[in-house]
Scaffold this active site. Structure first.
Site, PDB file in Angstrom:
ATOM      1  N   SER A  50      25.001  12.830 -18.073  1.00 62.26           N
ATOM      2  CA  SER A  50      25.575  11.659 -18.257  1.00 62.26           C
ATOM      3  C   SER A  50      26.994  11.621 -17.969  1.00 62.26           C
ATOM      4  O   SER A  50      27.867  11.049 -18.782  1.00 62.26           O
ATOM      5  CB  SER A  50      25.308  11.272 -19.843  1.00 62.26           C
ATOM      6  OG  SER A  50      23.757  11.373 -19.973  1.00 62.26           O
ATOM      7  N   ASN A  51      27.353  11.855 -16.978  1.00 62.43           N
ATOM      8  CA  ASN A  51      28.778  11.982 -16.441  1.00 62.43           C
ATOM      9  C   ASN A  51      29.588  10.836 -16.578  1.00 62.43           C
ATOM     10  O   ASN A  51      30.908  10.854 -16.794  1.00 62.43           O
ATOM     11  CB  ASN A  51      28.929  12.565 -15.012  1.00 62.43           C
ATOM     12  CG  ASN A  51      27.900  13.631 -14.947  1.00 62.43           C
ATOM     13  OD1 ASN A  51      27.013  13.663 -14.242  1.00 62.43           O
ATOM     14  ND2 ASN A  51      28.309  14.848 -15.535  1.00 62.43           N
TER      15      ASN A  51
ATOM     16  N   LEU B 228      22.276   1.828 -20.029  1.00 57.77           N
ATOM     17  CA  LEU B 228      22.282   0.418 -20.085  1.00 57.77           C
ATOM     18  C   LEU B 228      20.783   0.055 -19.945  1.00 57.77           C
ATOM     19  O   LEU B 228      20.510  -0.582 -20.722  1.00 57.77           O
ATOM     20  CB  LEU B 228      23.256  -0.059 -18.854  1.00 57.77           C
ATOM     21  CG  LEU B 228      24.550   0.033 -19.003  1.00 57.77           C
ATOM     22  CD1 LEU B 228      25.384  -0.404 -17.841  1.00 57.77           C
ATOM     23  CD2 LEU B 228      25.094  -0.669 -20.382  1.00 57.77           C
TER      24      LEU B 228
ATOM     25  N   LYS C  52      13.570  22.130 -16.262  1.00 58.64           N
ATOM     26  CA  LYS C  52      13.586  22.352 -17.820  1.00 58.64           C
ATOM     27  C   LYS C  52      12.140  22.611 -18.337  1.00 58.64           C
ATOM     28  O   LYS C  52      11.383  21.743 -18.029  1.00 58.64           O
ATOM     29  CB  LYS C  52      14.370  21.390 -18.384  1.00 58.64           C
ATOM     30  CG  LYS C  52      15.625  21.006 -17.755  1.00 58.64           C
ATOM     31  CD  LYS C  52      16.504  19.891 -18.433  1.00 58.64           C
ATOM     32  CE  LYS C  52      17.636  19.486 -17.507  1.00 58.64           C
ATOM     33  NZ  LYS C  52      17.438  18.990 -16.051  1.00 58.64           N
TER      34      LYS C  52
ATOM     35  N   LEU D 167      25.272   7.794  -3.486  1.00 57.26           N
ATOM     36  CA  LEU D 167      24.981   9.234  -3.066  1.00 57.26           C
ATOM     37  C   LEU D 167      26.232   9.976  -2.384  1.00 57.26           C
ATOM     38  O   LEU D 167      26.880  10.996  -2.756  1.00 57.26           O
ATOM     39  CB  LEU D 167      23.807   9.741  -2.296  1.00 57.26           C
ATOM     40  CG  LEU D 167      22.074   9.576  -3.015  1.00 57.26           C
ATOM     41  CD1 LEU D 167      21.308   9.682  -2.123  1.00 57.26           C
ATOM     42  CD2 LEU D 167      22.073  10.234  -4.208  1.00 57.26           C
TER      43      LEU D 167
ATOM     44  N   LYS E 155      23.424  10.498 -11.184  1.00 59.91           N
ATOM     45  CA  LYS E 155      22.016  10.120 -10.688  1.00 59.91           C
ATOM     46  C   LYS E 155      22.444   8.837  -9.771  1.00 59.91           C
ATOM     47  O   LYS E 155      23.261   8.124 -10.247  1.00 59.91           O
ATOM     48  CB  LYS E 155      20.962   9.863 -11.924  1.00 59.91           C
ATOM     49  CG  LYS E 155      19.880   8.942 -11.170  1.00 59.91           C
ATOM     50  CD  LYS E 155      19.729   7.775 -12.265  1.00 59.91           C
ATOM     51  CE  LYS E 155      19.338   6.459 -11.564  1.00 59.91           C
ATOM     52  NZ  LYS E 155      19.277   5.195 -12.503  1.00 59.91           N
TER      53      LYS E 155
ATOM     54  N   ASN F 246      29.451   9.718  -4.784  1.00 58.82           N
ATOM     55  CA  ASN F 246      29.300  10.615  -5.941  1.00 58.82           C
ATOM     56  C   ASN F 246      29.632  12.267  -5.427  1.00 58.82           C
ATOM     57  O   ASN F 246      29.891  12.851  -6.391  1.00 58.82           O
ATOM     58  CB  ASN F 246      28.004  10.780  -6.558  1.00 58.82           C
ATOM     59  CG  ASN F 246      27.666   9.343  -7.284  1.00 58.82           C
ATOM     60  OD1 ASN F 246      28.601   8.540  -7.599  1.00 58.82           O
ATOM     61  ND2 ASN F 246      26.578   9.194  -7.906  1.00 58.82           N
TER      62      ASN F 246
ATOM     63  N   GLY G 101      28.856   8.503 -18.762  1.00 57.90           N
ATOM     64  CA  GLY G 101      28.750   7.686 -20.108  1.00 57.90           C
ATOM     65  C   GLY G 101      27.651   6.502 -20.196  1.00 57.90           C
ATOM     66  O   GLY G 101      26.416   6.887 -19.897  1.00 57.90           O
TER      67      GLY G 101
ATOM     68  N   ASP H 221      18.681  18.452  -9.906  1.00 55.62           N
ATOM     69  CA  ASP H 221      18.417  18.973 -11.205  1.00 55.62           C
ATOM     70  C   ASP H 221      17.065  17.841 -11.745  1.00 55.62           C
ATOM     71  O   ASP H 221      17.149  16.802 -11.880  1.00 55.62           O
ATOM     72  CB  ASP H 221      19.644  18.235 -11.903  1.00 55.62           C
ATOM     73  CG  ASP H 221      19.602  18.655 -13.579  1.00 55.62           C
ATOM     74  OD1 ASP H 221      19.750  19.846 -14.034  1.00 55.62           O
ATOM     75  OD2 ASP H 221      19.459  17.633 -14.303  1.00 55.62           O
TER      76      ASP H 221
END
Length: 614
Positions: free
Chosen positions: A506-507, A514, A366, A567, A560, A570, A509, A332
């Site tokens: 922003s899985n 931060l 995008k 990696l 990310k 996740n 949150g 992405d």
């Protein structure tokens, strides 16, 4: 075995894309819907490329017309092995799908009309139909020769008919009289059983409209008329011995096209009945678990991808390469991330080393805010393709519903948010570009083959609904901020009901913000006692629980990381499931809290108050 059909009921399948995803994991091999007498429209897939199971509308003839028994596309040389139907919504009355085994029909003819059966078996049959130049939705036989053969001209249609040894005659009004080659009326199953598998009843009794006469559309292979009295008796037998299948929303069935006939009863004209179909020929290996989302184009988007926002440029190439090597297939990206060149280097390295092919990957980028005017959309896309060293994107999204004053590439790229960083008045400068102008330019990218799918980011239901009112290519994907503190239940439901896949960013949150001082560690969902307890129960990390929650809701996720062990962590989400109760408990953490809100950060960072959420 008793009916030649498997019926599925009570499953939570809400959209044709979800149903296509179910079919894709059955091992059935996709085939295009070529041929057929009825007008149909493609719902999932592309008429120009067959990437996975296609979904089409069922016969779109008027509700008052019953559709006689038939084996799907048996009037063609290459009928499917299976046809499947899925009910999006049923009518209030009627509309059932009767089913009858083909061997029972064979046995009936053998017992009562053996001489006629012998002629069917020895001579075969031919199908005769006058077809229009353009689709005629008023007729159950209104499919045009253009749609039948997926062509644009007479000459192209003739090429296709020659391939199947058909003959034809062009009519003065542009219609075409088609006569099939001799095709079998009796076929043999893999087990050696003879079956009466064909389109004889449907063609003989049902291919009737202003162009075609009843009892004229099917003959024996030598041109001899079929015996009317036997055909009447056969139709009566089939009607009396069929099993009616009454539809309920979400039901689907899989029919062995060699072993079972199907038909359609008339139904009320309330306009509710929506049943869709998909055909398959042969089998394929299902090598991966069902960890993809099927898009309206028929393309499959991985459920887990690598988000590249905030990965430093010096680490991006290695991160992307390492992610692909670890099993990631979705990357992405975005112009605004400022690291597309380096991401392209990582992609190119993985491809050159043979780890993947380009077709194995799903690359998203995008359109940035300064390129919303139609004259800038294509140039922005081409710049992204150049930087990523790609010929096409799998998905191109409008990054924000924010149109800013154009900044030329040579002035600054990426242009970021502030129009002139060197001026005393450092602020965003708005450019009032209608979303319709931008969307229509995005559609042109699909038509030119630069991108396969288009979609949106950071918008809500109102804007999506507006775009759907004029889009000729509807949004395939919506990417928005979703995590346990911002569950977006209503938006997810809307997208699901309108066949728009959702990617959550922003899985985790607050963790994503931060380093930008846009959140604190105390706001991290990973510190929630509930999440930590669920993680301990499953032997997983809190992050894996939150990511699994996202996948299990039916969204794609793009966490990310530039750390190799993260990696792997996740993407290791498919060896456990959260219970319904655990899912509800995590849902209950919702506070409708956004961390990525231009109405909050733009004023402090860019001296511009710019809300996009009410």
């Amino acid at each position: 075995a008793e009916y030649g059909v498997v019926w599925f009921s009570g499953f939570d399948v809400r959209s044709p894309e979800e149903w296509a995803a179910v079919l894709s994991n059955t091992g059935l091999k996709e085939m295009p819907y070529i041929g057929g007498a009825a007008v149909r429209h493609l719902i999932v897939g592309s008429k120009d490329r067959l990437t996975d199971m296609n979904v089409v509308t069922t016969n779109e003839s008027p509700p008052s017309e019953a559709i006689p028994f038939h084996c799907e596309l048996a009037q063609t040389p290459n009928p499917p092995d299976h046809i499947s139907f899925w009910c999006k919504v049923n009518t209030t009355e009627g509309g059932a799908t009767p089913i009858l085994r083909t061997d029972l029909v064979y046995n009936f003819l053998l017992d009562h009309y053996p001489e006629a059966l012998a002629k069917f078996e020895n001579l075969g049959v031919k199908y005769v139909r006058i077809v229009p130049e353009e689709d005629d939705a008023t007729s159950a036989q209104g499919r045009s020769y253009k749609s039948m053969f997926n062509v644009s001209t007479r000459e192209e249609a003739e090429v296709e008919m020659k391939k199947d040894d058909w003959s034809w005659e062009w009519m003065p009004n542009g219609d075409c009289k088609t006569i099939s080659t001799t095709l079998p009326a009796v076929r043999v199953t893999p087990a050696g059983k003879k079956v009466f598998c064909n389109q004889v009843i449907a063609a003989y009794f049902g291919w009737v409209d202003k162009r075609n006469e009843v009892r004229k559309s099917c003959t024996f292979g030598n041109g001899e008329a079929l015996p009317a009295d036997i055909m009447d008796d056969l139709q009566q037998f089939m009607d009396e011995n069929a099993v009616g299948c009454r539809w309920h929303t979400g039901d689907f069935m899989l029919i062995d096209n060699l072993m079972a006939y199907h038909s359609r009863q008339t139904f009320s004209t309330d306009g509710r009945r929506k049943v869709m179909a998909s055909v398959a020929k042969g089998k394929k290996d299902v090598k991966s678990k069902p960890n993809h989302l099927t898009l309206s184009s028929g393309d499959r988007m991985p459920s887990v991808g690598l988000g590249t926002w905030k990965i430093p440029t010096e680490k991006t190439a290695d991160s992307v390469y390492g992610a692909i090597k670890s099993g990631y297939r979705l990357i992405d990206e975005a112009c605004d991330y400022g690291n597309e060149v380096q991401a392209g280097e990582g992609i190119s390295k993985a491809i050159s080393e043979g780890i993947v092919s380009r077709e194995d990957l799903f690359i998203t980028s995008k359109l940035w805010n300064t390129y919303h005017r139609k004259e800038h959309v294509k140039a922005a896309c081409l710049r992204t393709l150049k930087d990523l060293n790609l010929e096409y994107l799998d998905l191109y999204l409008i990054h924000f519903p924010i149109a800013l004053k154009f900044v030329p590439f040579e002035t600054r790229y990426p242009p970021e948010w502030i129009y002139d960083p060197e001026s005393a008045d450092k602020r965003m400068v708005e450019d009032l570009v209608p979303m319709r102008e931008t969307w229509e330019a995005m559609e042109e990218l699909v038509k030119e083959g630069l991108v396969k799918n288009i979609g949106l980011c950071n918008v809500g239901v109102s804007m999506i609904r507006d775009i759907l009112s004029y889009a000729t290519i509807k949004p395939a994907v919506l990417q928005v901020e979703i995590h346990p503190y911002n569950t977006q239940q209503k938006l997810l439901r809307f997208c699901r009901e309108h066949s728009i896949a959702v990617t959550a960013f922003s899985n985790l949150g607050a963790s994503s913000y931060l380093e930008l001082n846009m959140s604190t560690k105390a706001e991290s969902v990973l510190e929630e006692e509930l999440v930590c307890n669920i993680a301990k129960k499953h032997g997983k990390t809190p992050a894996q629980v939150v990511l699994r929650w996202g996948v299990q809701r039916g969204t794609a996720i793009v966490p990310k990381s530039s750390k190799p062990h993260r990696l792997v962590e996740n993407i290791s989400l498919f060896d456990f499931n959260l219970s319904n109760e655990e899912m509800k408990q995590i849902d209950g953490l919702n506070e409708n809290k956004r961390f990525n809100d231009p109405g909050v950060f733009a004023e402090g960072a860019f001296n511009t108050f710019y809300p996009i959420y009410e």
